[in-house]
Design an enzyme around this catalytic site. Structure first.
Site, PDB file in Angstrom:
ATOM      1  CE  LYS A   8      -3.628  -0.483   2.592  1.00 19.71           C
ATOM      2  NZ  LYS A   8      -4.114  -0.692   3.964  1.00 19.71           N
ATOM      3  NE  ARG A  79      -5.102   3.445   4.000  1.00 18.17           N
ATOM      4  CZ  ARG A  79      -5.200   3.640   2.688  1.00 18.17           C
ATOM      5  NH1 ARG A  79      -4.532   4.632   2.107  1.00 18.17           N
ATOM      6  NH2 ARG A  79      -5.927   2.844   1.958  1.00 18.17           N
ATOM      7  N   GLY A  88      -8.250  -6.433   3.986  1.00 13.79           N
ATOM      8  CA  GLY A  88      -9.127  -6.509   5.142  1.00 13.79           C
ATOM      9  C   GLY A  88      -8.606  -7.336   6.299  1.00 13.79           C
ATOM     10  CG  MET A  90      -3.109  -7.223   9.316  1.00 12.69           C
ATOM     11  SD  MET A  90      -1.384  -7.123   9.095  1.00 12.69           S
ATOM     12  CE  MET A  90      -1.317  -6.298   7.564  1.00 12.69           C
ATOM     13  NE  ARG A 352      -6.368  -4.461  -2.891  1.00 11.53           N
ATOM     14  CZ  ARG A 352      -6.921  -4.386  -1.699  1.00 11.53           C
ATOM     15  NH1 ARG A 352      -6.181  -4.188  -0.628  1.00 11.53           N
ATOM     16  NH2 ARG A 352      -8.218  -4.512  -1.541  1.00 11.53           N
ATOM     17  CG  HIS A 470     -14.913  -9.644   3.938  1.00 15.73           C
ATOM     18  ND1 HIS A 470     -15.204 -10.945   4.279  1.00 15.73           N
ATOM     19  CD2 HIS A 470     -13.593  -9.475   4.195  1.00 15.73           C
ATOM     20  CE1 HIS A 470     -14.105 -11.523   4.732  1.00 15.73           C
ATOM     21  NE2 HIS A 470     -13.122 -10.653   4.697  1.00 15.73           N
ATOM     22  NE  ARG A 576      -1.790 -45.561  -8.717  1.00 16.42           N
ATOM     23  CZ  ARG A 576      -2.068 -44.319  -8.340  1.00 16.42           C
ATOM     24  NH1 ARG A 576      -1.464 -43.807  -7.314  1.00 16.42           N
ATOM     25  NH2 ARG A 576      -2.958 -43.603  -8.996  1.00 16.42           N
ATOM     26  NE  ARG A 632       3.384 -49.124  -8.539  1.00 14.28           N
ATOM     27  CZ  ARG A 632       3.007 -48.332  -7.542  1.00 14.28           C
ATOM     28  NH1 ARG A 632       3.858 -47.472  -7.042  1.00 14.28           N
ATOM     29  NH2 ARG A 632       1.794 -48.396  -7.064  1.00 14.28           N
ATOM     30  CD  GLU A 759       9.125 -47.058  -5.113  1.00  9.90           C
ATOM     31  OE1 GLU A 759       8.171 -46.435  -4.627  1.00  9.90           O
ATOM     32  OE2 GLU A 759       8.997 -48.055  -5.835  1.00  9.90           O
ATOM     33  CB  SER A 778       9.457 -43.269 -13.008  1.00  9.77           C
ATOM     34  OG  SER A 778       8.407 -42.467 -12.532  1.00  9.77           O
ATOM     35  N   GLY A 780       9.738 -42.086  -7.601  1.00  7.13           N
ATOM     36  CA  GLY A 780       8.562 -42.262  -6.754  1.00  7.13           C
ATOM     37  C   GLY A 780       8.834 -41.454  -5.499  1.00  7.13           C
ATOM     38  CB  THR A 781       9.002 -37.801  -4.967  1.00  5.85           C
ATOM     39  OG1 THR A 781       7.810 -37.533  -5.689  1.00  5.85           O
ATOM     40  CG2 THR A 781      10.211 -37.546  -5.838  1.00  5.85           C
ATOM     41  CG  ASN A 782       3.992 -40.135  -3.241  1.00  3.08           C
ATOM     42  OD1 ASN A 782       4.264 -38.951  -3.427  1.00  3.08           O
ATOM     43  ND2 ASN A 782       2.955 -40.733  -3.792  1.00  3.08           N
ATOM     44  CG  ASP A 783       7.284 -45.634  -1.083  1.00  6.01           C
ATOM     45  OD1 ASP A 783       7.106 -45.693   0.149  1.00  6.01           O
ATOM     46  OD2 ASP A 783       6.626 -46.311  -1.897  1.00  6.01           O
ATOM     47  CB  CYS A 845       5.300 -41.371 -11.279  1.00  7.17           C
ATOM     48  SG  CYS A 845       6.162 -42.578 -10.276  1.00  7.17           S
ATOM     49  CE1 TYR A 865       7.252 -39.340 -16.655  1.00  4.83           C
ATOM     50  CE2 TYR A 865       9.093 -39.828 -18.115  1.00  4.83           C
ATOM     51  CZ  TYR A 865       8.207 -40.223 -17.127  1.00  4.83           C
ATOM     52  OH  TYR A 865       8.277 -41.476 -16.600  1.00  4.83           O
TER      53      TYR A 865
HETATM   54  P1  ADP Z   1      -7.511  -2.273   3.783  1.00  7.74           P
HETATM   55  O1  ADP Z   1      -6.087  -2.631   3.560  1.00  7.74           O
HETATM   56  O2  ADP Z   1      -8.232  -3.208   4.642  1.00  7.74           O
HETATM   57  O3  ADP Z   1      -8.207  -1.939   2.504  1.00  7.74           O
HETATM   58  P2  ADP Z   1      -7.164   0.551   4.211  1.00  7.74           P
HETATM   59  O4  ADP Z   1      -6.008   0.984   4.983  1.00  7.74           O
HETATM   60  O5  ADP Z   1      -7.038   0.625   2.735  1.00  7.74           O
HETATM   61  O6  ADP Z   1      -7.513  -0.928   4.650  1.00  7.74           O
HETATM   62  O7  ADP Z   1      -8.357   1.437   4.660  1.00  7.74           O
HETATM   63  C1  ADP Z   1      -9.616   1.084   5.096  1.00  7.74           C
HETATM   64  C2  ADP Z   1     -10.628   2.076   4.547  1.00  7.74           C
HETATM   65  O8  ADP Z   1     -10.342   3.397   4.950  1.00  7.74           O
HETATM   66  C3  ADP Z   1     -10.650   2.092   3.041  1.00  7.74           C
HETATM   67  O9  ADP Z   1     -11.977   2.149   2.607  1.00  7.74           O
HETATM   68  C4  ADP Z   1      -9.932   3.355   2.695  1.00  7.74           C
HETATM   69  O10 ADP Z   1     -10.346   3.888   1.472  1.00  7.74           O
HETATM   70  C5  ADP Z   1     -10.263   4.265   3.845  1.00  7.74           C
HETATM   71  N1  ADP Z   1      -9.203   5.240   4.047  1.00  7.74           N
HETATM   72  C6  ADP Z   1      -7.915   4.945   4.260  1.00  7.74           C
HETATM   73  N2  ADP Z   1      -7.172   6.058   4.329  1.00  7.74           N
HETATM   74  C7  ADP Z   1      -7.995   7.105   4.154  1.00  7.74           C
HETATM   75  C8  ADP Z   1      -7.823   8.520   4.099  1.00  7.74           C
HETATM   76  N3  ADP Z   1      -6.628   9.070   4.201  1.00  7.74           N
HETATM   77  N4  ADP Z   1      -8.913   9.274   3.901  1.00  7.74           N
HETATM   78  C9  ADP Z   1     -10.118   8.702   3.762  1.00  7.74           C
HETATM   79  N5  ADP Z   1     -10.353   7.407   3.795  1.00  7.74           N
HETATM   80  C10 ADP Z   1      -9.302   6.589   3.993  1.00  7.74           C
HETATM   81 MG    MG Z   2      -7.704  -0.673   1.322  1.00  9.71          MG
HETATM   82 MG    MG Z   3       6.218 -46.589  -3.955  1.00 11.27          MG
END
Ligand code: ADP
Ligand code: MG
Ligand code: MG
Length: 887
Positions: A8, A79, A88, A90, A352, A470, A576, A632, A759, A778, A780-783, A845, A865
Site C-alpha cells: 500500500k 493504515r 481486510g 489487518m 493494487r 468482503h 498402478r 508398474r 524410491e 521414474s 517415486g517421491t512419495n516413498d 510420478c 517429464y
Molecule cells: P484495507 O487494507 O483493509 O483496505 P485501508 O487501509 O485501505 O484498509 O483502509 C480502510 C478504509 O479506509 C478504506 O476504505 C480506505 O479507502 C479508507 N481510508 C484509508 N485512508 C484514508 C484517508 N486518508 N482518507 C479517507 N479514507 C481513507
Molecule cells: Mg484498502
Molecule cells: Mg512406492
C-alpha cells in the site's frame, strides 16, 4: 520498495510520483515492525518519535492544518500495509485526532455538524475496536458498538445509519465512550499523540492476529515479513451529497472482461461500501444497468435511487476513468482502486493488482498480451498454476439446471458451481468440512474472521453486500463460488435457518449456487467435467512452446487416461496395477494366488488373472494410443489383498477346497510389523517370479492384440521398489524372456522399455549401476520422501503440522518436494544414471509431479517429464513453462 514500504505504502508513493492525487502522508517501514516485535513498544516509540514528528509537520504544511490543534485540527488515517496485499486482514483507524475540543473547532470551520459528529462517532468506534479490543465476546453476539447503534436506531425508529441525526450521533459517541470505560476501566484517550502511538502499535500487533495468521498460512506469506504503517491525512467522503467513497476495478475481477467497474456510496466513508450495510451504487452506467437487471430493480428505481457515478458526477467519473487507465498502463495489470470524493474533489487512496478468479486471471493475461501490453513470457508468468484448479472443477449440468428450482437470486460475486449443506457459522463450516461434508456457508455478511470457514466451504452465500463486499472480494481471491446480496433471504443465526418467500431452510439442508448467474437453487444439482477451450486452451498451447519438460498423467483406468489426454497429457507416467486386482470377482482369483501353498497353485490362479489384466491393459493402451504408458508391476504388501473377515475367509476356504484354519494360518503368516518396509514391490516378483511373468505377458499380449487392430501401444514396464541393481537385473530378465516368448508365439513384436522406480534412498545412491541395465527412471517421491525422512506417510499427520508451526519445516514434504534433502537424492540419481546411460529417460510420478515448486525443481535437475493426476495436468504444463522462464 514494496519490501520496506509494504504494497500500500509503495503504491501510494508511486501514484503520487506519476501525478495521481493522493492525500499527503508517510510510511513507517516493515523493518520497524520487526524491531518492534524484538524491542517492545517503549523502545520502538523512542526511536521513532523524532522522525514521525518531522513527517507530521510536513503533512501539516501541505494541508495547512495542525495535528492536535483545537481550531484547525488535522485528522489522520493510520493504515496497515504488508508486502503482499492482505485485503481486510489487518486494521485501520480513520479520523484520528478527534476529541471533544477538536469537534468544536471543526464544526466552526466546516459548519457541517453532521459530518463532524459522524467522523467522531466512527473514530471512537474504530479506535475502540482496533486499539482497545472492543470486540464481540462470542460468535452469536453482535459487535458491541453495532449493538449500541442498533439499540439507538430502534429507540428512534430509524432504519439506516444515514438517518441518524446530529443529536443521535452525539448520543452514540457518549454511549460508546461509556462502553469503553465499562469494559476497559479507562477513559477514552483524548490526546491525539496517545491516539496515534496506540494505533501504530495496534497495527504492528495486528500482524499477529488470528485472521492475519490464517490468511498468511493460506497464502504462504512468511510470518517474518511484518507490516508497514501508513499515516496519511484524511480526506472525507462523508461531507454531504457532493462527497462519496468507493472502490473500482480496471477490469472485471470475476470474468476478466475489459470493463471498468466498481461501486460507490454518496456521503460515506471508509469501509461503508464493502461492509454491506447500505446497497452500494455502480460506478459506470453500463455496470449500473447490468446490476439492476440482476437485482431485479426497475429502471425508474435504479435511476432514482441507485444512479451510477457516471450519471451523478460525470466530471469526476471522467477523471476517475482517466486515472484508472493511467494506473493500469503503469502497472500493466488489472488494478483494484480505492477512491474518495471530498466536496467535488477526487482523491485516490489505494491501488493494487486486483485479486481475481482463475478465469479472470487467464482472460486478463491473454487480453493484455493481445493488446500488446505484455509479452508471452510475462503472460505465462501472470498465471498462477494452482489457480487453474478452479477451471478444472465440474460445472452444473445444463439439463439438471433446467429442472432445478431457483429459491433466491443474488449478485454473481464469484463464478463457479457449488452444491452443499447449509452452515451459518465459519467455525462450523470448518468442522463439517473436516468431517468430509460439503458445505455452503450462509451469512448475512462475512467478515475477516470468517476466512478459514470460507476456505473450507464449497461456496458462500450472503444476504447483504455488493460485488465488492468482503465476501465477494475474498471469494474471488480464493476462486470460490460466491453469491452476495441475496436480499430476499432472511437469515436467523439463533434459529440457524433462513427464510425466503415463506419457506424455511435449516442448517444441513442442501442448496446449490451458480456463482456465474447469482442463482441459488434448492437441493443438489448434477455436475459435469469442464474442458480446455478458448483462452485457457491457448494459454496451455503457448505454455507448451516455452517448456522443455512434457507432462504425463498417473492413471489406472481408460476413463482417467481419457480425461488427462483431454487436458494435454502426453502419456501415462504411472499406471498402478494393484487397483486392477481389487474390483469385484477379481479379488477372489488374487486371494487364491496369494493363499496357494505352492507354485502350481499360484500359477493356476494367475492363469485366471491373466485375461483380466490383459483386457485392462488393452483398454488403457487404447485410450493412450501412440503415447507411452508406464506400467508398474505389482507393488503393495500381499496381506492388503487377503481376507480378514470370517465371512470372506470361509468363502475362500470353500472356493479353494481347504479348511478355514488353513486360510487363517496363511493370513496370519502374511501379517507384517511394518508392511511399508516389508514384503512388497519387486520383492514380490523376486519371491514369486510367476507374478512378474504373468504381468509381463499380459502387457505384451495386450500391446500385440492392439497392434493387430492398428492401434499403437508403447508400454514401459516399471519394476518398483528397487534397492540394488541385482534386484533389477533379475526382474528385467523375467520380463525380457517372457516378452521374447510371447513375440515368438504370436510371430510379431512391439517396442517396449524396462525401467525402474527410484524410491528407495539406496537406489538413488547406486543409480549409476542400476542405469547400466534400466532404460528409464521414474522418481517415486512419495516413498523416497517417506524413506529419506524416515516419516511414515500414514502417521505423519500427528506431528507434521506441529513441525510446520514451529518452523522446523517450511512445507509438508509430501506435498512440496524437499529440495534441500530429498532433492539431493533426486539430483544424484539423475546425474548418476545419465553417466552410465546417456539415453536414460527420467521422470517423476510421485504426488509432487503436479505441484508447481516441485515441477520447477524437476526442470532444474533435467528431468524429461513430470507425471501427475489428470486434473493437475494443466497445472503441471503451466508450471513446466514457468520453470524455463524463471530459470
Ligand atoms: P484495507 O487494507 O483493509 O483496505 P485501508 O487501509 O485501505 O484498509 O483502509 C480502510 C478504509 O479506509 C478504506 O476504505 C480506505 O479507502 C479508507 N481510508 C484509508 N485512508 C484514508 C484517508 N486518508 N482518507 C479517507 N479514507 C481513507
Ligand atoms: Mg484498502
Ligand atoms: Mg512406492
Amino acid at each position: 520498495m514494496k519490501n520496506l514500504l509494504g504494497g500500500k505504502g509503495a503504491n501510494l508513493a508511486e501514484m503520487n510520483l506519476i501525478g495521481v492525487p493522493v492525500p499527503p502522508g508517510f510510511t513507517i517501514t516493515t523493518e520497524v515492525c520487526t524491531e518492534y516485535n524484538q524491542l517492545g513498544s517503549g523502545k520502538a516509540v523512542d526511536l521513532l518519535t523524532p522522525e514521525v514528528e518531522a513527517a507530521i509537520k510536513q503533512i501539516e504544511q501541505i494541508m495547512e492544518m495542525k495535528f492536535g490543534s483545537n481550531e484547525n485540527p488535522l485528522l489522520l488515517s493510520v493504515r496497515s500495509g504488508a508486502r503482499a496485499s492482505m485485503p481486510g486482514m489487518m486494521d485501520t483507524v480513520l479520523n484520528l485526532g478527534m476529541n471533544d475540543a477538536a469537534v468544536k473547532g471543526l464544526v466552526e470551520k466546516t459548519g457541517n455538524e453532521r459530518f463532524v459528529w459522524d467522523s467522531y462517532r466512527r473514530f471512537v468506534q474504530m479506535f475502540g475496536d482496533v486499539v482497545l479490543g472492543m470486540k464481540p465476546t462470542s460468535k452469536e453476539d453482535a459487535d458491541p458498538f453495532e449493538e449500541i447503534i442498533d439499540g439507538l436506531k430502534e429507540e428512534k425508529g430509524v432504519e439506516l445509519d444515514t438517518d441518524l441525526g446530529v443529536d443521535e450521533l452525539k448520543e452514540l459517541v457518549g454511549r460508546f465512550k461509556k462502553a469503553v470505560k465499562e469494559k476497559t476501566g479507562k477513559d477514552f484517550p483524548a490526546d491525539p499523540w496517545e491516539q496515534l502511538w496506540g494505533s501504530v502499535m495496534a497495527i504492528f500487533d495486528s500482524w499477529n492476529n488470528e485472521r492475519a495468521n490464517v490468511y498468511r498460512r493460506l497464502n504462504k506469506i512468511p510470518d517474518e515479513w511484518g507490516t508497514a504503517v501508513n499515516v496519511q491525512a484524511m480526506v472525507f467522503g462523508n461531507m454531504g451529497d457532493d462527497s462519496a467513497t468507493g472502490v473500482a476495478f480496471t477490469r472485471d475481477a470475476g470474468t476478466g472482461e475489459n470493463l471498468f467497474n466498481g461501486e460507490y456510496l454518496i456521503n460515506a466513508q471508509g469501509e461503508d461500501v464493502v461492509a454491506g450495510t447500505r446497497t452500494p451504487q455502480q460506478i459506470s452506467k453500463t455496470g449500473s444497468l447490468r446490476w439492476a437487471e440482476l437485482a431485479n430493480v426497475s429502471e425508474k428505481e435504479r435511476a432514482g435511487n441507485y444512479p451510477s457515478l457516471e450519471e451523478t458526477m460525470p466530471a469526476i467519473y471522467n477523471e476517475l476513468f482517466d486515472i484508472q487507465e493511467k494506473l493500469e498502463n503503469h502497472y500493466l495489470d488489472m488494478q483494484d482502486l480505492e477512491f474518495t470524493i471530498q466536496k467535488g474533489k477526487l482523491w485516490l487512496l489505494q491501488t493494487r493488482n486486483g485479486k481475481r478468479t482463475g478465469a479472470a486471471m487467464i482472460k486478463i493475461s491473454m487480453d493484455l498480451l493481445r493488446e500488446g501490453k505484455i509479452d508471452e513470457k510475462t503472460a505465462i508468468l501472470r498465471n498462477e498454476p494452482i489457480k487453474l484448479d478452479e477451471l478444472l472443477h465440474p460445472v452444473f449440468d445444463l439439463k439438471a439446471i433446467d429442472q432445478a428450482h431457483v429459491l433466491a437470486k443474488g449478485l454473481p460475486a464469484s463464478p463457479g458451481a457449488a452444491t452443499g449443506q447449509i452452515v451459518f457459522f465459519a467455525d462450523e463450516a470448518e468442522k463439517w468440512a473436516e468431517d468430509g461434508k460439503q458445505v455452503i456457508l450462509v451469512r448475512i455478511e462475512t467478515s475477516p474472521e470468517d476466512l478459514a470457514g470460507m476456505n473450507a466451504a464449497r461456496g458462500i452465500l450472503t444476504a447483504r453486500g455488493g460485488m465488492t463486499s468482503h465476501a465477494a472480494v475474498v471469494a474471488r481471491g480464493m476462486g470460490k463460488c460466491c453469491i452476495s446480496g441475496a436480499g430476499s433471504m432472511l437469515v436467523d443465526y439463533r434459529k440457524r435457518s433462513f427464510t425466503v418467500d415463506g419457506k424455511t431452510f435449516n442448517e444441513g439442508d442442501w442448496i446449490s449456487l451458480n456463482g456465474s448467474t447469482g442463482e441459488v437453487y434448492e437441493g443438489k444439482i448434477q455436475t459435469i467435467d469442464p474442458e480446455l477451450s478458448g483462452d485457457f486452451g491457448s494459454l496451455m498451447e503457448m505454455a507448451d512452446t516455452h517448456s522443455r519438460m512434457y507432462v504425463r498423467t498417473n492413471a489406472d483406468s481408460p476413463h482417467d487416461a481419457a480425461i488427462a489426454r483431454g487436458f494435454g497429457a502426453r502419456g501415462i507416467g504411472l499406471c498402478r496395477t494393484e487397483h486392477m486386482f481389487f474390483e469385484g470377482e477379481r479379488i477372489k482369483a488374487m486371494r487364491e494366488m496369494i493363499l496357494a501353498g505352492n507354485e502350481t497353485g499360484r500359477r493356476k490362479a494367475l492363469d485366471k488373472l491373466l485375461p483380466i489384466q490383459r483386457s485392462d491393459f488393452e483398454g488403457i493402451f487404447e485410450a493412450m494410443h501412440d503415447l507411452p504408458v508406464t506400467v508398474r508391476l505389482l507393488d503393495p504388501p500381499l496381506h492388503e489383498f487377503v481376507p480378514h473377515e470370517d465371512e470372506n475367509q470361509k468363502e475362500m476356504a470353500r472356493e479353494m477346497g481347504v479348511s478355514v484354519e488353513e486360510i487363517k494360518a496363511k493370513v496370519e503368516a502374511l501379517s507384517e510389523f511394518n508392511p511399508m518396509l516389508g514384503h512388497r514391490g519387486c520383492r514380490l516378483g523376486i519371491t514369486y517370479p510367476e507374478i512378474t511373468e504373468m504381468q509381463a505377458r499380459a502387457i505384451i499380449e495386450a500391446a500385440l492384440n492392439l497392434k493387430k487392430r492398428g492401434v499403437t501401444a508403447i508400454p514401459e514396464i516399471m519394476i518398483p521398489l528397487i534397492g540394488t541393481s541385482e534386484e533389477f537385473i533379475l526382474q528385467e530378465k523375467i520380463v525380457r524372456s517372457t516378452a521374447a516368448k510371447v513375440f515368438e508365439e504370436k510371430g510379431d513384436t512391439i517396442e517396449y522399455l524396462v525401467g525402474t522406480m527410484i524410491e528407495i534412498p539406496r537406489a538413488a545412491l547406486t543409480a549409476a549401476k542400476i542405469a547400466e541395465s534400466a532404460e528409464f527412471f521414474s522418481f517415486g517421491t512419495n516413498d523416497l520422501t517417506q524413506m529419506g525422512f524416515g516419516y511414515s506417510r500414514d502417521d505423519a499427520g500427528t506431528f507434521l503440522p506441529i513441525y510446520i508451526e514451529k518452523g522446523i519445516l517450511k512445507n509438508d514434504p509430501f506435498q512440496v518436494l524437499d529440495r534441500e534433502g530429498i532433492g539431493q537424492l533426486v539430483e544424484m540419481a539423475t546425474t548418476g544414471g545419465r553417466k552410465t546411460n546417456p539415453n536414460l529417460k527420467i521422470g517423476i510420478c510421485g504426488e509432487h509431479g503436479g505441484e508447481p515448486s516441485s515441477v520447477e525443481f524437476c526442470h532444474m535437475v533435467g528431468m524429461d517429464y513430470v507425471s501427475c493426476s489428470p486434473y493437475r495436468v494443466p497445472i503441471a504444463r503451466l508450471a513446466a513453462a514457468q520453470a524455463v522462464i524463471k530459470n
